[in-house]
Design a protein around this motif. Structure first.
Motif, mmCIF file in Angstrom:
data_model
loop_
_atom_site.group_PDB
_atom_site.id
_atom_site.type_symbol
_atom_site.label_atom_id
_atom_site.label_comp_id
_atom_site.label_asym_id
_atom_site.label_seq_id
_atom_site.Cartn_x
_atom_site.Cartn_y
_atom_site.Cartn_z
ATOM 1 N N UNK A 54 0.833 -1.194 0.000
ATOM 2 C CA UNK A 54 0.000 0.000 0.000
ATOM 3 C C UNK A 54 0.876 1.256 0.000
ATOM 4 N N UNK A 55 0.299 2.369 -0.467
ATOM 5 C CA UNK A 55 1.008 3.638 -0.379
ATOM 6 C C UNK A 55 1.277 3.963 1.085
ATOM 7 N N UNK A 56 2.520 4.400 1.353
ATOM 8 C CA UNK A 56 2.908 4.726 2.725
ATOM 9 C C UNK A 56 3.022 6.235 2.913
ATOM 10 N N UNK A 57 3.878 6.873 2.149
ATOM 11 C CA UNK A 57 4.037 8.317 2.293
ATOM 12 C C UNK A 57 4.758 8.885 1.074
ATOM 13 N N UNK A 58 4.407 10.127 0.735
ATOM 14 C CA UNK A 58 5.172 10.904 -0.245
ATOM 15 C C UNK A 58 5.926 11.976 0.531
ATOM 16 N N UNK A 59 7.226 11.950 0.451
ATOM 17 C CA UNK A 59 8.068 12.872 1.209
ATOM 18 C C UNK A 59 8.617 13.954 0.274
ATOM 19 N N UNK A 60 8.018 15.142 0.346
ATOM 20 C CA UNK A 60 8.463 16.246 -0.517
ATOM 21 C C UNK A 60 7.298 16.796 -1.325
ATOM 22 N N UNK A 61 7.579 17.717 -2.273
ATOM 23 C CA UNK A 61 8.922 18.149 -2.682
ATOM 24 C C UNK A 61 9.628 18.954 -1.587
ATOM 25 N N UNK A 62 10.874 18.578 -1.322
ATOM 26 C CA UNK A 62 11.684 19.248 -0.308
ATOM 27 C C UNK A 62 12.798 20.023 -0.995
ATOM 28 N N UNK A 63 13.003 21.294 -0.605
ATOM 29 C CA UNK A 63 14.061 22.088 -1.243
ATOM 30 C C UNK A 63 15.446 21.544 -0.916
ATOM 31 N N UNK A 64 16.317 21.506 -1.910
ATOM 32 C CA UNK A 64 17.700 21.073 -1.736
ATOM 33 C C UNK A 64 18.613 22.064 -2.429
ATOM 34 N N UNK A 65 19.886 21.974 -2.177
ATOM 35 C CA UNK A 65 20.836 22.867 -2.826
ATOM 36 C C UNK A 65 21.087 22.416 -4.259
ATOM 37 N N UNK A 66 21.619 23.315 -5.052
ATOM 38 C CA UNK A 66 21.960 22.981 -6.434
ATOM 39 C C UNK A 66 23.007 21.871 -6.462
ATOM 40 N N UNK A 67 23.959 21.922 -5.520
ATOM 41 C CA UNK A 67 25.001 20.893 -5.477
ATOM 42 C C UNK A 67 24.406 19.523 -5.183
ATOM 43 N N UNK A 68 23.481 19.477 -4.205
ATOM 44 C CA UNK A 68 22.831 18.206 -3.875
ATOM 45 C C UNK A 68 22.006 17.695 -5.045
ATOM 46 N N UNK A 69 21.344 18.634 -5.747
ATOM 47 C CA UNK A 69 20.541 18.248 -6.912
ATOM 48 C C UNK A 69 21.412 17.593 -7.983
ATOM 49 N N UNK A 70 22.545 18.208 -8.274
ATOM 50 C CA UNK A 70 23.431 17.662 -9.309
ATOM 51 C C UNK A 70 23.956 16.288 -8.913
ATOM 52 N N UNK A 71 24.297 16.131 -7.632
ATOM 53 C CA UNK A 71 24.800 14.841 -7.154
ATOM 54 C C UNK A 71 23.726 13.765 -7.279
ATOM 55 N N UNK A 72 22.506 14.094 -6.848
ATOM 56 C CA UNK A 72 21.415 13.124 -6.948
ATOM 57 C C UNK A 72 21.074 12.804 -8.394
ATOM 58 N N UNK A 73 21.158 13.814 -9.246
ATOM 59 C CA UNK A 73 20.850 13.602 -10.663
ATOM 60 C C UNK A 73 21.829 12.612 -11.277
ATOM 61 N N UNK A 74 23.114 12.728 -10.921
ATOM 62 C CA UNK A 74 24.117 11.793 -11.436
ATOM 63 C C UNK A 74 23.869 10.383 -10.906
ATOM 64 N N UNK A 75 23.530 10.288 -9.630
ATOM 65 C CA UNK A 75 23.252 8.976 -9.043
ATOM 66 C C UNK A 75 21.979 8.364 -9.626
ATOM 67 N N UNK A 76 21.010 9.219 -9.945
ATOM 68 C CA UNK A 76 19.769 8.720 -10.555
ATOM 69 C C UNK A 76 20.048 8.138 -11.936
ATOM 70 N N UNK A 77 20.940 8.786 -12.670
ATOM 71 C CA UNK A 77 21.310 8.287 -13.993
ATOM 72 C C UNK A 77 21.967 6.915 -13.896
ATOM 73 N N UNK A 78 22.634 6.641 -12.767
ATOM 74 C CA UNK A 78 23.275 5.336 -12.552
ATOM 75 C C UNK A 78 22.327 4.335 -11.910
ATOM 76 N N UNK A 79 21.067 4.723 -11.714
ATOM 77 C CA UNK A 79 20.087 3.831 -11.131
ATOM 78 C C UNK A 79 20.180 3.696 -9.624
ATOM 79 N N UNK A 80 20.897 4.621 -8.965
ATOM 80 C CA UNK A 80 21.084 4.545 -7.523
ATOM 81 C C UNK A 80 20.056 5.366 -6.747
ATOM 82 N N UNK A 81 19.307 6.210 -7.430
ATOM 83 C CA UNK A 81 18.339 7.089 -6.778
ATOM 84 C C UNK A 81 16.978 6.950 -7.441
#
Length: 513
Positions: free
Chosen positions: A290-317
Motif C-alpha cells: 500500500x502507499x505509505x508516504x510521499x516525502x516532498x517536494x523538499x528544497x535542496x541545494x543545487x550541489x545536492x541536486x546535481x549529485x542526486x541527478x548523477x546517481x539517478x542516472x546510474x540507477x542509484x536514486x
C-alpha cells in the motif's frame, strides 16, 4: 479591489500602552518582530539554511492583477507642516549598474511568512537613521490581516537568485501609522523596520557535547561508524552512552507478509513515482504494497541536486528531482520528492557503533545595515511634480497575463510625479501621489527617490510603492502610487529612528542573547 493577501492591520497597541491622554489620537504604532538576538538569528537562519532554499522558494506578495483600481483626481496636497529632509548615508562601495542607471546598494527584498505559511517577499530600501539600522517598505509588507506583523521578517540588501551578498538583517521592531493599523487607511501604507546587525553563515566547528547543547544556532551531529571494541573503550571511559559515543540498530530487511504471526515491524520501501501512483491507497489494514508516504517536494541545494541527478542516472536514486526556472530559463530552486510503500519485516536487530562528532555552524557579523550598504535620505512635505526614481523587484504579470518581469533583478521607473493627489476608493485612499510606471506586483515597498545622484547612488526617500493601477483600461499596469510623505510620516520616522538594535552573533560566531 481584491488582494490575495490582505495586509490590513488592527491596533496592536492599546491607548494605555501608548501612554497617551484619553483624548489624544496617536499617529504611530510600534510592534516587536524579533527583539532578542537569538530569535533574530533563528528567523534569519530559516532563510539561509539549505543553501538559502527558503529564499529561492519565496514568491512575490500577490495582487489580484485581474481587478486593478482606478485613480480619481483630487486637489493638490496641502502641506501640514514645513518641508524637511534628512541626508543619506553614502556608501563608498559600488553597486550594480543597469542601463546607465546605477542601482543603489540600499535596495533589496524583505522576506516573511504569512499566516498560511507561504514564503513571500516585497521590495524595500535601507534609509538614514540615528543608529544606521532602518528599512523602509510598504506597510502591507510588514502587517497582515488587520492584526499582526508577519513572521520571520528579514531584509536582504542586494538580493539576487538566493544570494545575500551583504548578509541577512532580521527585523527587531516595526513602526507604521496608527490609521493604517487601525482603520486600514492606505494613505499611511508605509512602515519603517529597525533591524539587527546582519550576518552570514561562514564555517562549521566541532565542539564538546556541553557546548553543543548550549548552542542556540545551527548545529548537527556527524556519526562516525566504529568497531565494537572502540565503543566499549569509550563506554568504559565515559559511562553509559558517553558524551561522544552512541549505538544504533539496523532493522534486518527480512520481508514478511501482513499476516505474519511473529514479531514484526511496519516499515517502508522506497519506489519510483510511477510505482507509488500505481499502488493501492493506504488503509488501516496496513497491507504490504500500500502507499505509505510521499516525502516532498523538499528544497535542496543545487550541489545536492546535481549529485542526486548523477546517481539517478546510474540507477542509484529513485527520487523525483525537479527544478524551478525563471523567465529566461535559469534554474533558481531545486527539489527532491521520495515515494514509499508499506512493508512488514521481521524485527531483527543488528547493533552499530558510532563515534559522535558535535558540530556547530558559525556565523559572521556583517555590521550595521547603514554602515554596509549606506542608506537613502528621507524627505517629507515636498512639492509635487518632482522627478523621481522608483526602484523595485516586479514579478507579477500584467492583468492581460503578460509577464515581462521575473522578480529576480531590480528594475526602475523615472519621471515626474503628478501635481495633484489621487483617491483610490477601494483602499480608503484620499491623497496618494502617482507616477506613470509599468512596474508590477513584487515592486511593492520599493523606494521613491527624489534628487537621486547617479554617481553616489543616493537620494531622498519620498514614498514607497503601495498600489498598482490600470488607468486607461487596457489590462496593463500604467501607474503606481504611494502615500504622500507628510508631517505624520515624519513623526513615524522619527519614532523609528531612535530604535536601538543589537549584534546577533559574537566575535567567535556565537549567538548572543
Amino acid at each position: 479591489m481584491k488582494r490575495l493577501l490582505v495586509p490590513l492591520a488592527a491596533a496592536s497597541l492599546s491607548a494605555a500602552s501608548l501612554a497617551l491622554p484619553a483624548a489624544a489620537e496617536p499617529s504611530w504604532v510600534q510592534d516587536p518582530l524579533a527583539p532578542k538576538p537569538a530569535d533574530a538569528y533563528s528567523n534569519a537562519f530559516f532563510w539561509l539554511d539549505g543553501n538559502a532554499a527558503a529564499l529561492k522558494k519565496a514568491t512575490q506578495y500577490h495582487w489580484d492583477a485581474k481587478d486593478v483600481p482606478k485613480l480619481v483626481t483630487t486637489q493638490a496636497k496641502t502641506f501640514d507642516g514645513k518641508p524637511g529632509m534628512t541626508a543619506p548615508i553614502t556608501s563608498s562601495k559600488p553597486g550594480a549598474k543597469v542601463k546607465n542607471v546605477n542601482l543603489p546598494r540600499s535596495i533589496g527584498k524583505v522576506f516573511f511568512l504569512d499566516s498560511k505559511g507561504n514564503y513571500r517577499w516585497c521590495s524595500a530600501t535601507s534609509i538614514q537613521s540615528r543608529h544606521r539600522n532602518l528599512v523602509a517598505t510598504a506597510g502591507h509588507c510588514v502587517y497582515e490581516d488587520g492584526k499582526d506583523v508577519y513572521k520571520k521578517w528579514v531584509f536582504v540588501p542586494g538580493y539576487y537568485q538566493g544570494k545575500a551578498p551583504w548578509g541577512v538583517y532580521a527585523g527587531a521592531y516595526a513602526f507604521t501609522t496608527y490609521d493604517l493599523d487601525v482603520y486600514d487607511d492606505y494613505d499611511g501604507d508605509y512602515a519603517f523596520v529597525a533591524v539587527h546587525n546582519g550576518f552570514t553563515l561562514t564555517e562549521e566547528k566541532e565542539v564538546t557535547k556541553s557546548a553543543y547543547d548550549a548552542w542556540k544556532g545551527d548545529k548537527w551531529v556527524k556519526h562516525e561508524e566504529i568497531k565494537k571494541e572502540e565503543y566499549d573503550a569509550g563506554f568504559s571511559k565515559y559511562g553509559a552512552g558517553g558524551p561522544y559515543w552512541s549505538k544504533d540498530f539496523d532493522l534486518t530487511p527480512e520481508k514478511v507478509g501482513s499476516d505474519y504471526k511473529g514479531e514484526k515491524t511496519l516499515t517502508r520501501v522506497e519506489v519510483t513515482e510511477a510505482a507509488y501512483k500505481a499502488a493501492p491507497k493506504a488503509t488501516a489494514a496496513n497491507q504490504n504494497g500500500e502507499q505509505y508516504v510521499q516525502d516532498g517536494p523538499a528544497p535542496i541545494s543545487q550541489e545536492a541536486y546535481k549529485k542526486l541527478l548523477a546517481e539517478k542516472a546510474d540507477g542509484k536514486v529513485l527520487a523525483l528531482l525537479t527544478v524551478d526556472k525563471d523567465k529566461n530559463g535559469n534554474e533558481i530552486a531545486w527539489y527532491e520528492t521520495r515515494f514509499y510503500l508499506k512493508q512488514w519485516v521481521k524485527t531483527g536487530k543488528q547493533i552499530k557503533y558510532f563515534r559522535d562528532h558535535y558540530i556547530i555552524g558559525l556565523a559572521k557579523d556583517t555590521g550595521k545595515l547603514g554602515d554596509v550598504v549606506g542608506g537613502q535620505g528621507f524627505a517629507w512635505n515636498q512639492p509635487k511634480g518632482q522627478p523621481v526614481y522608483v526602484f523595485g523587484y516586479p514579478g507579477d504579470p500584467h492583468p492581460d497575463g503578460d509577464k515581462p518581469y521575473s522578480g529576480v533583478t531590480p528594475k526602475f521607473c523615472y519621471g515626474k510625479t503628478g501635481t495633484k493627489t489621487y483617491q483610490v476608493n477601494t483602499f480608503k485612499v484620499e491623497e496618494h501621489q502617482v507616477l506613470k510606471c509599468s512596474l508590477t506586483g513584487g515592486a511593492d515597498g520599493g523606494p521613491w527617490l527624489i534628487r537621486y545622484n547617479n554617481a553616489k547612488r543616493t537620494g531622498y526617500l519620498n514614498g514607497v510603492t503601495s498600489i498598482f493601477h490600470d488607468q486607461d483600461g487596457n489590462q496593463r499596469i500604467d501607474f503606481v502610487s504611494s502615500a504622500y510623505f507628510d508631517s505624520e510620516t515624519a513623526d513615524v520616522y522619527n519614532k523609528a529612528t531612535y530604535a536601538q538594535t543589537k549584534s546577533v552573533v559574537g566575535p567567535n560566531g556565537e549567538i548572543l542573547h
